[in-house]
Design a protein around this motif. Sequence first.
Motif, PDB file in Angstrom:
ATOM      1  N   ILE A 184     -17.316 -16.595  35.119  1.00  0.00           N
ATOM      2  CA  ILE A 184     -18.284 -14.917  35.533  1.00  0.00           C
ATOM      3  C   ILE A 184     -18.414 -13.743  35.725  1.00  0.00           C
ATOM      4  CG2 ILE A 184     -16.948 -15.813  38.047  1.00  0.00           C
ATOM      5  CD1 ILE A 184     -14.612 -14.191  37.564  1.00  0.00           C
ATOM      6  N   ILE A 185     -19.329 -13.266  35.841  1.00  0.00           N
ATOM      7  CA  ILE A 185     -19.617 -11.788  35.124  1.00  0.00           C
ATOM      8  C   ILE A 185     -19.095 -10.509  35.906  1.00  0.00           C
ATOM      9  CG2 ILE A 185     -21.627  -9.771  34.356  1.00  0.00           C
ATOM     10  CD1 ILE A 185     -23.105 -11.907  34.567  1.00  0.00           C
ATOM     11  N   ALA A 186     -18.229 -10.385  35.511  1.00  0.00           N
ATOM     12  CA  ALA A 186     -17.537  -9.493  36.512  1.00  0.00           C
ATOM     13  C   ALA A 186     -17.906  -7.907  36.877  1.00  0.00           C
ATOM     14  CB  ALA A 186     -15.848  -9.128  35.771  1.00  0.00           C
ATOM     15  N   LYS A 187     -17.294  -7.270  37.992  1.00  0.00           N
ATOM     16  CA  LYS A 187     -17.766  -5.728  38.356  1.00  0.00           C
ATOM     17  C   LYS A 187     -20.131  -6.076  37.775  1.00  0.00           C
ATOM     18  CE  LYS A 187     -14.048  -3.554  36.253  1.00  0.00           C
ATOM     19  NZ  LYS A 187     -13.677  -2.275  36.029  1.00  0.00           N
ATOM     20  N   ALA A 188     -20.498  -6.594  38.689  1.00  0.00           N
ATOM     21  CA  ALA A 188     -21.771  -7.344  38.484  1.00  0.00           C
ATOM     22  C   ALA A 188     -22.582  -5.441  39.255  1.00  0.00           C
ATOM     23  CB  ALA A 188     -21.940  -8.010  39.108  1.00  0.00           C
ATOM     24  N   ASP A 189     -21.693  -5.462  39.919  1.00  0.00           N
ATOM     25  CA  ASP A 189     -22.423  -3.887  40.554  1.00  0.00           C
ATOM     26  C   ASP A 189     -22.517  -2.627  39.675  1.00  0.00           C
ATOM     27  OD1 ASP A 189     -19.568  -4.088  40.335  1.00  0.00           O
ATOM     28  OD2 ASP A 189     -19.232  -1.968  41.713  1.00  0.00           O
ATOM     29  N   THR A 190     -22.095  -2.997  38.138  1.00  0.00           N
ATOM     30  CA  THR A 190     -22.840  -1.594  37.193  1.00  0.00           C
ATOM     31  C   THR A 190     -23.662  -2.208  36.592  1.00  0.00           C
ATOM     32  OG1 THR A 190     -20.801  -2.446  36.343  1.00  0.00           O
ATOM     33  CG2 THR A 190     -19.965  -1.476  37.264  1.00  0.00           C
ATOM     34  N   ILE A 191     -24.431  -3.502  36.707  1.00  0.00           N
ATOM     35  CA  ILE A 191     -25.405  -3.617  36.242  1.00  0.00           C
ATOM     36  C   ILE A 191     -26.811  -4.322  37.035  1.00  0.00           C
ATOM     37  CG2 ILE A 191     -24.495  -6.179  35.613  1.00  0.00           C
ATOM     38  CD1 ILE A 191     -25.814  -6.341  33.122  1.00  0.00           C
ATOM     39  N   SER A 192     -28.022  -3.406  36.425  1.00  0.00           N
ATOM     40  CA  SER A 192     -28.811  -3.395  37.176  1.00  0.00           C
ATOM     41  C   SER A 192     -28.870  -4.576  37.465  1.00  0.00           C
ATOM     42  CB  SER A 192     -30.227  -2.660  36.648  1.00  0.00           C
ATOM     43  OG  SER A 192     -30.725  -3.450  35.671  1.00  0.00           O
ATOM     44  N   LYS A 193     -30.325  -5.495  39.103  1.00  0.00           N
ATOM     45  CA  LYS A 193     -30.394  -6.906  39.229  1.00  0.00           C
ATOM     46  C   LYS A 193     -31.274  -7.268  37.802  1.00  0.00           C
ATOM     47  CE  LYS A 193     -31.255  -9.135  43.427  1.00  0.00           C
ATOM     48  NZ  LYS A 193     -31.231  -8.850  44.944  1.00  0.00           N
ATOM     49  N   SER A 194     -32.682  -6.415  37.481  1.00  0.00           N
ATOM     50  CA  SER A 194     -33.230  -7.746  36.831  1.00  0.00           C
ATOM     51  C   SER A 194     -32.266  -7.598  34.591  1.00  0.00           C
ATOM     52  CB  SER A 194     -34.142  -6.056  35.782  1.00  0.00           C
ATOM     53  OG  SER A 194     -33.950  -5.431  35.778  1.00  0.00           O
ATOM     54  N   GLU A 195     -31.527  -6.399  34.567  1.00  0.00           N
ATOM     55  CA  GLU A 195     -30.689  -7.083  33.596  1.00  0.00           C
ATOM     56  C   GLU A 195     -29.524  -8.302  33.915  1.00  0.00           C
ATOM     57  OE1 GLU A 195     -29.913  -2.935  31.563  1.00  0.00           O
ATOM     58  OE2 GLU A 195     -29.060  -2.953  33.354  1.00  0.00           O
ATOM     59  N   LEU A 196     -29.088  -7.689  34.835  1.00  0.00           N
ATOM     60  CA  LEU A 196     -28.212  -9.020  35.186  1.00  0.00           C
ATOM     61  C   LEU A 196     -29.016 -10.325  35.106  1.00  0.00           C
ATOM     62  CD1 LEU A 196     -25.495  -9.952  35.919  1.00  0.00           C
ATOM     63  CD2 LEU A 196     -26.487  -9.787  38.579  1.00  0.00           C
ATOM     64  N   HIS A 197     -30.295 -10.708  35.629  1.00  0.00           N
ATOM     65  CA  HIS A 197     -30.878 -12.057  35.421  1.00  0.00           C
ATOM     66  C   HIS A 197     -31.401 -12.013  33.891  1.00  0.00           C
ATOM     67  CE1 HIS A 197     -33.639 -15.060  37.123  1.00  0.00           C
ATOM     68  NE2 HIS A 197     -34.874 -14.749  35.443  1.00  0.00           N
ATOM     69  N   LYS A 198     -31.205 -11.348  32.748  1.00  0.00           N
ATOM     70  CA  LYS A 198     -31.462 -11.698  31.825  1.00  0.00           C
ATOM     71  C   LYS A 198     -30.588 -11.947  31.288  1.00  0.00           C
ATOM     72  CE  LYS A 198     -35.283  -8.445  31.063  1.00  0.00           C
ATOM     73  NZ  LYS A 198     -35.077  -6.824  30.941  1.00  0.00           N
ATOM     74  N   PHE A 199     -29.917 -11.207  31.639  1.00  0.00           N
ATOM     75  CA  PHE A 199     -27.696 -11.430  30.836  1.00  0.00           C
ATOM     76  C   PHE A 199     -27.755 -12.971  31.027  1.00  0.00           C
ATOM     77  CE2 PHE A 199     -23.339 -10.061  31.065  1.00  0.00           C
ATOM     78  CZ  PHE A 199     -23.202  -9.252  29.748  1.00  0.00           C
ATOM     79  N   LYS A 200     -27.569 -13.563  32.175  1.00  0.00           N
ATOM     80  CA  LYS A 200     -26.574 -14.297  32.283  1.00  0.00           C
ATOM     81  C   LYS A 200     -28.198 -15.457  32.595  1.00  0.00           C
ATOM     82  CE  LYS A 200     -26.070 -14.781  37.720  1.00  0.00           C
ATOM     83  NZ  LYS A 200     -26.168 -15.527  39.103  1.00  0.00           N
ATOM     84  N   ILE A 201     -29.159 -15.449  31.809  1.00  0.00           N
ATOM     85  CA  ILE A 201     -30.285 -16.398  31.002  1.00  0.00           C
ATOM     86  C   ILE A 201     -29.431 -16.406  29.302  1.00  0.00           C
ATOM     87  CG2 ILE A 201     -32.387 -17.571  29.544  1.00  0.00           C
ATOM     88  CD1 ILE A 201     -33.325 -16.004  32.825  1.00  0.00           C
ATOM     89  N   LYS A 202     -29.052 -15.173  29.108  1.00  0.00           N
ATOM     90  CA  LYS A 202     -29.051 -15.299  27.558  1.00  0.00           C
ATOM     91  C   LYS A 202     -27.969 -15.769  27.482  1.00  0.00           C
ATOM     92  CE  LYS A 202     -29.318 -12.700  23.810  1.00  0.00           C
ATOM     93  NZ  LYS A 202     -28.954 -11.061  23.262  1.00  0.00           N
ATOM     94  N   ILE A 203     -26.478 -15.595  28.383  1.00  0.00           N
ATOM     95  CA  ILE A 203     -25.053 -15.809  28.484  1.00  0.00           C
ATOM     96  C   ILE A 203     -25.120 -17.995  28.525  1.00  0.00           C
ATOM     97  CG2 ILE A 203     -23.045 -16.849  29.556  1.00  0.00           C
ATOM     98  CD1 ILE A 203     -22.968 -13.587  30.995  1.00  0.00           C
ATOM     99  N   MET A 204     -26.166 -17.981  28.857  1.00  0.00           N
ATOM    100  CA  MET A 204     -26.124 -19.810  29.692  1.00  0.00           C
ATOM    101  C   MET A 204     -26.904 -20.250  28.472  1.00  0.00           C
ATOM    102  SD  MET A 204     -23.984 -20.271  31.576  1.00  0.00           S
ATOM    103  CE  MET A 204     -24.935 -22.117  31.781  1.00  0.00           C
ATOM    104  N   GLY A 205     -27.609 -19.764  27.711  1.00  0.00           N
ATOM    105  CA  GLY A 205     -28.524 -20.195  26.108  1.00  0.00           C
ATOM    106  C   GLY A 205     -26.618 -19.595  25.043  1.00  0.00           C
ATOM    107  N   GLU A 206     -26.446 -18.522  25.316  1.00  0.00           N
ATOM    108  CA  GLU A 206     -25.189 -18.706  23.541  1.00  0.00           C
ATOM    109  C   GLU A 206     -23.804 -19.941  23.831  1.00  0.00           C
ATOM    110  OE1 GLU A 206     -25.166 -14.235  22.678  1.00  0.00           O
ATOM    111  OE2 GLU A 206     -23.808 -14.801  23.839  1.00  0.00           O
TER     112      GLU A 206
END
Length: 429
Positions: A184-206
């Motif tokens: 889970i990505i914690a404190k998700a309110d500290t990151i913007s929606k578009s950044e979060l979307h990219k971050f999720k894809i990156k994490i799954m890829g890694e």
Amino acid sequence: MAATDLERISNAESEPRSLSLGGHVGFDSLPDQLVSKSVTQGFSFNILCVGETGIGKSTLMNTLFNTTFETEEASHHEECVRLRPQTYDLQESNVHLKLTIVDAVGFGDQINKDDSYRPIVDYIDAQFENYLQEELKIRRSLFDYHDTRIHVCLYFITPTGHSLKSLDLVTMKKLDSKVNIIPIIAKADTISKSELHKFKIKIMGELVSNGVQIYQFPTDDEAVAEINAVMNAHLPFAVVGSTEEVKVGNKLVRARQYPWGVVQVENENHCDFVKLREMLIRVNMEDLREQTHSRHYELYRRCKLEEMGFQDSDGDSQPFSLQETYEAKRKEFLSELQRKEEEMRQMFVNKVKETELELKEKERELHEKFEHLKRIHQEEKRKVEEKRRELEEETNAFNCRKAAMEALLSQAMHATSQQPLRKDKDKKN
Ligand code: GTP
Ligand code: MG
């Protein structure tokens, strides 16, 4: 008898016959009996929280179960990672849940993080070991055994928006064969929606490229297949935790309030908290428990029993009985013990021989030393004797000379005492 008749008979023997009942018997209540038994027995559910200090683990647990668990904040100065389990009895309707929350205290705080995963792995294994020991007991009491095996690991990822840290990858890799991991990505309110979307894809890829197996919500049960498939695509869940209640419209909701607005925890447009709660508690809690038992514990048990020398079959697929394996293992153990004993005895004999030789050598050296000293002593004694003799001779010679001198001296004295008498005689004459 014709071949087809034989086939028919053997088929009839292997297939169970279906009978239709004449009236109601009652075994359709079996599922209800199971439910009733399980409800009486109660359930246990164990969650492991792994994430950096202050990432929001306790807040999320409080938000998930809508209560306040007593927890103490961790300092950033722990020398190593320490596992802190806390068990709570919860009740909802008439269902009792023994919930254990295990915190990995001090995770990520050490300068050298090479071994940060080890205490976590050891803790998980220790719970499996306890269960295995209970299973192997002659008098087992699994019915009221408090099962502490970890059913799910919530892995808290820091919302950097960048990529996973190597500590995250290493830890998840070490844990994935032992526990169901939900990232889970914690404190998700500290990151913007578009950044979060990219971050999720990156994490799954890694995770995929590093071969980390995370828990997949099961899609084999029709009732939940659809929702679980959708939710699998949402992983890792981006969550916000808060126990604070804020008034939104005319309702009090759990949220985090900022100068620029309110982040509602249970609003699916704001974060994935509701998705996590649904998946973890309402839909898949039993599957998590089941997977823990049938996959992770089974793997641990198999490895452990194989390590102890137990096998199901030999090379020719002949089944081994437990008795035979035990006997074989016992014989092997006894012969090993004998071999070790013999080895130790031999070692002892060799040691005694070595010591004996050393002592003999020392004795010989001492003897030589003694002989040498004896020779020196005799030599010195001889010299002293010689000196004594010389001195005695000198003393004798001296005494002779002294006697001669004394004789001379007395003669001289005698002579001088005669001379005045003669002078007197001469004068008289
Ligand atoms: P330790 O147990 O000390 O390791 O900390 P923790 O991981 O349990 O974190 P905790 O829940 O104590 O939260 C730490 C701080 O983060 C608190 O000030 C929380 O209010 C804040 N916090 C928790 N969840 C969130 C969140 O979702 N978003 C934001 N912005 N802050 C959060
Ligand atoms: Mg905490």
